[in-house]
Design an enzyme around this catalytic site. Sequence first.
Site, PDB file in Angstrom:
ATOM      1  N   GLU A  84       0.870  -1.260  -0.069  1.00 57.67           N
ATOM      2  CA  GLU A  84       0.130  -0.193   0.051  1.00 57.67           C
ATOM      3  C   GLU A  84       0.785   1.188   0.095  1.00 57.67           C
ATOM      4  OE1 GLU A  84      -2.132   0.104   3.707  1.00 57.67           O
ATOM      5  OE2 GLU A  84      -3.409   1.526   3.179  1.00 57.67           O
ATOM      6  N   LYS A  94      -9.761   2.094  -1.813  1.00 61.61           N
ATOM      7  CA  LYS A  94      -9.819   1.394  -0.500  1.00 61.61           C
ATOM      8  C   LYS A  94     -11.424   1.599   0.169  1.00 61.61           C
ATOM      9  CE  LYS A  94      -7.212   0.707   3.960  1.00 61.61           C
ATOM     10  NZ  LYS A  94      -5.750   0.873   4.449  1.00 61.61           N
ATOM     11  N   CYS A 127      -4.905  -3.586   2.599  1.00 61.72           N
ATOM     12  CA  CYS A 127      -4.726  -3.565   4.002  1.00 61.72           C
ATOM     13  C   CYS A 127      -6.092  -4.001   4.782  1.00 61.72           C
ATOM     14  CB  CYS A 127      -4.045  -2.349   4.419  1.00 61.72           C
ATOM     15  SG  CYS A 127      -2.981  -2.539   5.904  1.00 61.72           S
ATOM     16  N   VAL A 178      -0.065  -2.457  10.681  1.00 58.54           N
ATOM     17  CA  VAL A 178       0.380  -2.218  11.984  1.00 58.54           C
ATOM     18  C   VAL A 178      -0.284  -3.073  13.104  1.00 58.54           C
ATOM     19  CG1 VAL A 178       1.111   0.205  11.384  1.00 58.54           C
ATOM     20  CG2 VAL A 178      -1.361  -0.381  12.169  1.00 58.54           C
TER      21      VAL A 178
END
Length: 261
Positions: free
Chosen positions: A38, A108, A141, A168
């Site tokens: 990304e 997204k 993601c 993350v």
Amino acid sequence: MRIGFVQFAPVFGDKEKNFRAVKEMLAGTIADLLVLPELFATGYTFKSQEEVLSLSEVPGEETSLFLKHLAGICKATIVAGFIERENSSCYNAAMMIDASGLIATYRKLHLFNKEKLWFSTGDRAPEVYTVRGVKIGMMICFDWIFPETCRTLALRGAQIIAHPSNLVLPWAQQAMITRCLENHVFAVTANRIGKEQRGEDDFTFTGQSQITGCRGEILAYAADDTACVLLTDIDPSQAIDKSVNPFNDLFKDRRPELYSL
Ligand code: ACM
């Protein structure tokens, strides 16, 4: 079909440097499908809308030109994240591109955290594109935590999900095993590594990029801190069969008439 990913640590705001890094990592690589992280050319941790706008592009600008050139060298179709601008809106997007040019972009659908400050939410249903006879869909993601994304792509016929990421949280790689198992699709999760400390944000990206098979097998798996290119050969036709045993089929056994609220 040879599929793979590039895992590396982009330098925030330095597209040329990130292009060079990716090109060097892919020197000598020939593949059918390559997935990059990304926002691979811009970095992730923005401080202002001006910064996002200044790094945004309409398809056809420098990131498309670079990826088209790279696709020619690697003989591949490439899926990679970028900031797509339309009028004054910026989208966290991915492009699918090959040596003859842009195939499609995906915006997204499920923005994570402060992405909601910077980006407009994707405004189009996820589509599937035929590449070398194989149906490929894109998601980005955090879309992993909404099973509808993968399911919609699978119901539309996707055999492979290209999944550019800047993860993350620690769960996506495990979750992708379930996403692939419950849909009988392959997935290429291309994550980044490294840290970005900008403004009040301090992110450590989790690496561990993963190619997941259509029965939930892990076919390739990267470390959490190493830049690398990993490739694997798959038979995408395996993703067409949705049967679990002679009595169960992942799609035919669905009960959509009972799912609506
Ligand atoms: C993410 O969606 N980049 C966590």
